[in-house]
Write an enzyme that holds these catalytic residues in place. Structure first.
Site, mmCIF file in Angstrom:
data_model
loop_
_atom_site.group_PDB
_atom_site.id
_atom_site.type_symbol
_atom_site.label_atom_id
_atom_site.label_comp_id
_atom_site.label_asym_id
_atom_site.label_seq_id
_atom_site.Cartn_x
_atom_site.Cartn_y
_atom_site.Cartn_z
ATOM 1 N N HIS A 11 0.822 -1.138 -0.166
ATOM 2 C CA HIS A 11 0.085 0.278 -0.025
ATOM 3 C C HIS A 11 0.992 1.196 0.010
ATOM 4 O O HIS A 11 2.068 1.060 0.105
ATOM 5 C CB HIS A 11 -0.946 0.225 1.215
ATOM 6 C CG HIS A 11 -0.235 -0.270 2.401
ATOM 7 N ND1 HIS A 11 0.742 0.469 3.149
ATOM 8 C CD2 HIS A 11 -0.262 -1.433 3.138
ATOM 9 C CE1 HIS A 11 1.059 -0.020 4.202
ATOM 10 N NE2 HIS A 11 0.636 -1.145 4.382
ATOM 11 N N ASP A 224 17.506 -5.683 25.525
ATOM 12 C CA ASP A 224 17.880 -5.282 23.964
ATOM 13 C C ASP A 224 17.547 -6.431 22.848
ATOM 14 O O ASP A 224 17.998 -6.839 22.076
ATOM 15 C CB ASP A 224 19.515 -5.262 23.714
ATOM 16 C CG ASP A 224 20.213 -6.425 24.095
ATOM 17 O OD1 ASP A 224 19.612 -7.516 24.562
ATOM 18 O OD2 ASP A 224 21.338 -6.587 23.803
ATOM 19 N N GLY A 298 6.681 1.965 9.082
ATOM 20 C CA GLY A 298 5.759 2.622 9.633
ATOM 21 C C GLY A 298 5.721 2.806 10.897
ATOM 22 O O GLY A 298 4.940 3.947 11.327
ATOM 23 N N SER A 522 -4.450 18.492 8.499
ATOM 24 C CA SER A 522 -4.321 18.371 7.092
ATOM 25 C C SER A 522 -5.539 18.641 6.299
ATOM 26 O O SER A 522 -6.909 18.520 6.782
ATOM 27 C CB SER A 522 -4.089 16.765 6.635
ATOM 28 O OG SER A 522 -4.892 15.987 7.411
#
Ligand SMILES: [Fe+2]
Length: 559
Positions: A11, A224, A298, A522
């Site tokens: 996408h 970690d 993302g 926006s």
């Protein structure tokens, strides 16, 4: 050398163009086809190209299809075949996915009307993410963390860059995907799988302690290392049953009322994510000693986690691009092919998000005329807009080249007065139609950022609205409309250099009000951000926006 970069495997379909190593254009297909994310992420469409985005890139550079020397596609089927295990999802789907990938070069050849042979390149998805962060960062060496849904097989990738060379250091393959985990919880909480930002907004209303013990079984993190329990993610149907057994019934409809329990789940997810990402930050610091960290994937859009990473001080310098998610891989893939094929290194440190279409005043006036509207020209659009905002009006601010990345950063923005607590409701009722629990973000003049927000040392990435610092306690009452439930704000720092027109507007607003901050959301209403003057006019007419300012052309609701 002209290199076209393409992302369309899942996408956020997008195209980018490098000319002699310089990024001249990058744009998302959704801005043209008006379908959010460009296309659906399904297994049988990785050959569906962002054709209009590609055409824009060529036009912007004044090139014809035959002028493209190389095409870079940000996914590597070979790597997929060797690393991805078909049993992770439905094997027949994998077969179809690979068949479609086999068509990809043919589609590119059809579009460019010539044979590409060795000029078509498949690029590892996570290396493309890595390059999209590293080269624009301007660092000459860096540790790079990609935290994503999935690349070919990896959910997270640790990489190292020195000079022009980027190398994978370690991968955390499926099921260890933080991106997928957020998609699953978005669905379970009643949002679409793309709505991680809603879950992030909801988290501030919850108490992470309530479900902390449950999350230890889902997402474990130590100093970690981290791991995702495969029972709770993936492509199988029973994941929601498992979540329901643990947290109670899912909310599968956005109209269903949100309960405190939903916010508590979101808060625990955010807390567990912060811990997992910090584990990766410490891990890469050990494996790739460097002062510089680049973040992509993302999960790089999670401004709460980014704030934790930055404030931890593990790395002296941090860079996250304006589009850390999949659309950025169009840029990264092109950069990697440039490194492999060109004699000169690509441009470094060029990180502007303003890479999309811009429109001449004559085009703006033609759009106004064809819509049958009357407009006037202003000698001082920034001052007029600032006055309107100070009077409580919603102003649509449409200037210059469109942003690349999911945030409007002052070129396709809706602006309003942060001093008025009622502005959130007004914005939602008149234009945005968003859920009440979600915050609106502020933009602040760089010179005054520290007086209003606990930014610490700002990075270039603070210009991309990617961090959520606390609003200074003493200022919260002065800008109540942008203070989130937990006292933070996803602030954008605006410098005169990075966006002079927007900076001038905020500066005029400060002259009017004494406050160097505006609300910036926006310019859209439940659709992709507007791209053209006509998109802007359509959204202006169908919503309760009070004024639309395009270049120096002003339209007001009264006409
Ligand atoms: Fe990705």
């Amino acid at each position: 050398m002209n290199i076209l970069g393409i992302n369309c495997v899942y996408h956020e379909s997008a195209a980018a163009l490098l000319v002699d190593g310089k990024l001249v254009a990058a744009v998302e297909e959704e801005r043209f086809n008006r379908i959010k994310h460009g296309k659906e992420a399904i297994y049988d469409n990785p050959h569906q190209f962002p054709e209009r985005a590609i055409r824009f890139c060529l036009k912007q550079a004044g090139l014809k299809a035959r002028d493209i020397h190389h095409v870079a596609y940000s996914f590597d089927p070979k790597l997929r075949r060797t690393r991805f295990k078909p049993e992770w999802w439905i094997p027949q789907w994998e077969d179809v996915f690979l068949l479609r990938l086999g068509q990809v070069q043919g589609v590119a050849e059809e579009l460019l009307e010539r044979s590409l042979r060795q000029k078509f390149h498949f690029v590892s998805h996570h290396l493309a993410h890595a390059a999209s962060a590293y080269f624009p960062s301007g660092f000459d060496r860096a540790a790079i963390l990609n935290i994503d849904g999935i690349g070919e097989a990896a959910g997270s990738t640790l990489a190292k860059a020195v000079g022009q060379r980027i190398q994978t250091v370690e991968t955390f393959d499926y099921p260890h995907s933080l991106g997928f985990l957020w998609e699953v919880f978005s669905g379970y909480l009643g949002f679409s799988s793309y709505d991680a930002s809603k879950v992030m907004g909801l988290a501030a209303w919850g108490d992470p302690k309530v479900f902390r013990a449950q999350f230890e079984q889902i997402l474990r993190a130590d100093n970690d290392n981290y791991g995702v329990n495969p029972d709770f993610i993936g492509f199988h149907d029973n994941k929601y049953d498992k979540l329901a057994a643990m947290f109670g019934p899912g909310r599968f409809d956005e109209s269903e009322e949100l309960q405190p329990r939903h916010a508590d789940i979101a808060a625990a997810l955010q807390e567990a994510t912060n811990a997992a990402v910090m584990a990766l930050v410490r891990r890469i610091k050990r494996r790739v000693p460097s002062e510089n960290l680049c973040l992509a994937g993302g999960v790089g859009l999670n401004c709460v986690t980014n704030e934790v990473v930055w404030k931890s001080g593990e790395f002296a310098n941090l860079f996250i691009p304006s589009a850390p998610h999949d659309e950025g891989t169009a840029i990264g893939a092109a950069l990697l092919v440039h490194c492999a094929k060109a004699k000169k290194p690509p441009q470094r440190g060029y990180s502007t998000p303003f890479l999309g279409p811009s429109f001449k005043r004559s085009e703006i006036l033609a759009a106004v005329k064809s819509a049958g509207l009357k407009a006037r020209r202003s000698k001082s659009p920034a001052r007029e807009a600032a006055k309107l905002i100070a009077d409580g009006k919603i102003v649509a601010w449409f200037q210059g080249r469109m942003e690349f990345g999911p945030r409007a950063l002052g070129n396709r923005s809706l602006l309003a007065d942060p001093r008025r607590p009622e502005m959130r409701n007004i914005l939602n009722q008149k234009v945005k139609h968003r859920e009440d629990f979600r915050p609106f973000a502020p933009s602040v003049m760089a010179e005054h950022a520290d007086e209003w927000f606990e930014v610490g040392t700002p990075t270039t990435s603070h210009e991309f609205m990617l961090f959520a610092p606390a609003v200074r306690l003493e200022q919260r009452k002065r800008i109540p409309a942008i203070v989130h439930q937990d006292g933070t704000a996803r602030v954008q720092i605006v410098s005169r250099k990075s966006n002079p027109r927007f900076h001038e507007l905020i500066s005029c607003f400060r002259d009017e009000t004494g406050v160097p901050v505006v609300i910036n959301t926006s310019f859209n209403d439940s659709e992709p951000i507007v791209c053209t003057p006509m998109d802007a006019i359509v959204t202006f007419r169908k919503s309760g926006i009070d004024a639309l300012v395009m270049d120096d052309v002003i339209l007001t609701a009264k006409g």
